[in-house]
Design an enzyme around this catalytic site. Structure first.
Site, PDB file in Angstrom:
ATOM      1  CG  ASP A  81      -0.412   0.009   2.506  1.00 17.26           C
ATOM      2  OD1 ASP A  81       0.802  -0.859   2.535  1.00 17.26           O
ATOM      3  OD2 ASP A  81      -0.802   0.447   3.526  1.00 17.26           O
ATOM      4  CD  GLU A 143       4.292   0.425   6.737  1.00 10.53           C
ATOM      5  OE1 GLU A 143       5.072   0.655   7.570  1.00 10.53           O
ATOM      6  OE2 GLU A 143       3.769   1.131   6.032  1.00 10.53           O
ATOM      7  CD  GLU A 144       2.721   3.745   4.433  1.00  8.07           C
ATOM      8  OE1 GLU A 144       2.809   4.518   5.332  1.00  8.07           O
ATOM      9  OE2 GLU A 144       3.671   3.875   3.474  1.00  8.07           O
ATOM     10  CD  GLU A 168       8.639   0.423   5.132  1.00  7.33           C
ATOM     11  OE1 GLU A 168       8.771   1.262   4.157  1.00  7.33           O
ATOM     12  OE2 GLU A 168       7.718   0.066   5.417  1.00  7.33           O
ATOM     13  CG  HIS A 355       4.754   8.805   4.161  1.00  8.28           C
ATOM     14  ND1 HIS A 355       4.334   8.532   5.407  1.00  8.28           N
ATOM     15  CD2 HIS A 355       4.897   7.642   3.470  1.00  8.28           C
ATOM     16  CE1 HIS A 355       4.333   7.250   5.776  1.00  8.28           C
ATOM     17  NE2 HIS A 355       4.984   6.677   4.468  1.00  8.28           N
TER      18      HIS A 355
HETATM   19 ZN    ZN Z   1       6.817   2.201   3.969  1.00  6.25          ZN
END
Ligand code: ZN
Length: 382
Positions: A81, A143-144, A168, A355
């Site tokens: 995601d 996950e987010e 990540e 992000h």
């Molecule tokens: Zn991530």
């Protein structure tokens, strides 16, 4: 003949398959399309693929792919995601990969759909018969937001690899530690009434004032009693984040709420932090029976530490050319570690781009990522 996309083509398809997670239902999307895309590719190169619906989510799925058989082996894991995006702040369509200035721009290029494009290339030439130990690929959901995918996966205990890498964006620096996170709401139930008659009510704001005093003392206690020099903020933190209460100047406040978060150091359990919080509030809870309560706001995420010395960490340091480190953000690592494997977080791209509008993956990370994956597969599976 295997008809698999090359790196940039697979990246393009992964980014074009939106899979936004958000606690706001209007933003939240399912992730079945991207999971099926990954399933198709990995099945083509001989992996056994299992797609699992994740309970208590809005139609989200995990994918587990396995090549080879036996015990142990290597797990390459990541989330499928992304966060939501602010279209006005992007210079290009976030769902279309733009290849410009030696960078691939797009939502999820570094955090972290790009990692799956690398994995696919690394696995392309592998054959199940060559593998002495299994190679697993895990793509998780949500996950987010809640980490529901990783949490669910860990609960099932379907496998026990020797080692796991979560890709990540760490700029290819092996991460072996991060803090945990939990958030709580403290609620004070008072008794409202006319402000001219204080004795007929119980003022929730006044009790909250006392609670805040205890919380600030707890914050100091955390700083004085716990410390880990691997972190730039070396102590656990407690933040008073939001407060709400009352409705009018001439009414005794009948209800007040305070939201706070706490970030634990590795080695501290959720239960330990909750006990500290309960102990801090105990004298007031006794003084004001049934008026003070606290509840978890979101599911907590545990702290993470890969114990050392570890051959796996040493190898990751050697191949990446970087010393391992601690970071401030949370990942799925503590859940993956529950499988019983040595676990690190190590992947291409920078957390500074994650992000953010105009997220990108730089060309400069490509060769080293390919090298790390090849060497790790070689060491733990071949
Ligand atoms: Zn991530």
């Amino acid at each position: 003949m295997r008809q698999l996309p090359n790196f940039s083509e697979s990246l393009k398809q992964l980014i074009a398959s939106p899979s936004i997670s958000s606690t706001q239902a209007s933003w939240d999307q399912g992730n079945l399309d991207i999971i099926q895309l990954l399933a198709t590719w990995f099945e083509q190169i001989g992996f056994a693929v299992d797609i699992q619906k994740v309970p208590e989510t809005r139609n989200k799925y995990n994918l587990l792919a396995k090549l080879g058989s036996g015990e142990g082996g290597l797990l390459l894991a990541g989330h499928s995601d992304t966060v939501p995006f602010d279209e006005n702040r992007w210079q290009s369509d976030p769902l279309k990969v733009v290849d410009k200035d030696d960078k691939f721009y797009g939502l999820g290029t570094c955090d972290m759909k790009g990692f799956f494009a690398f994995i696919l290339q690394a696995c392309k030439k592998l054959n199940a018969t060559q593998l002495k130990k299994p190679l697993y690929i895990l793509a998780t959901a949500d996950e987010e937001t809640t980490m529901a995918g990783a949490r669910f996966f860990a609960q099932q205990q379907l496998m026990k690899p020797d080692v796991a890498i979560i890709g990540e964006p760490t700029n290819l620096v092996p991460v072996v530690m991060h803090k945990g996170h939990m958030s709580h709401r403290i609620t004070i139930q008072g008794q409202s009434g006319h402000s001219s008659k204080p004795s007929l009510g119980v003022n929730a704001i006044e009790i909250m004032y006392l609670v805040i005093g205890e919380l600030i003392a707890l914050k100091e206690k955390l700083i004085n009693n716990y410390n880990n020099q691997a972190f730039d903020v070396t102590a656990p933190t407690l933040n008073l984040g939001a407060i709400k209460g009352g409705d009018n100047a001439n009414r005794i406040c009948g209800h007040c709420e305070l939201d706070l978060d706490m970030r634990s150091l590795p080695g501290m359990t959720d239960a330990e932090l909750i006990n500290l919080l309960a102990d801090a509030l105990k004298p007031l809870a006794e003084k004001y029976p049934n008026r003070i309560s606290f509840n978890e706001l979101h599911p907590s995420s545990p702290s993470f530490e890969q114990k050392q010395p570890s051959d796996f960490v040493s190898l990751a340091e050697e191949i990446s050319g970087h010393q391992c480190c601690a970071v401030n953000y949370a990942t799925e690592a503590p859940y993956i570690q529950q499988l019983g494997c040595q676990t690190i977080v190590l992947g291409p791209g920078s957390i500074n781009q994650a992000h953010q509008p105009n997220e990108f993956l730089a060309y400069s990370e490509i060769d080293k990522t390919n090298l790390i994956l090849a060497e790790m597969i070689n060491k733990y599976c071949l």
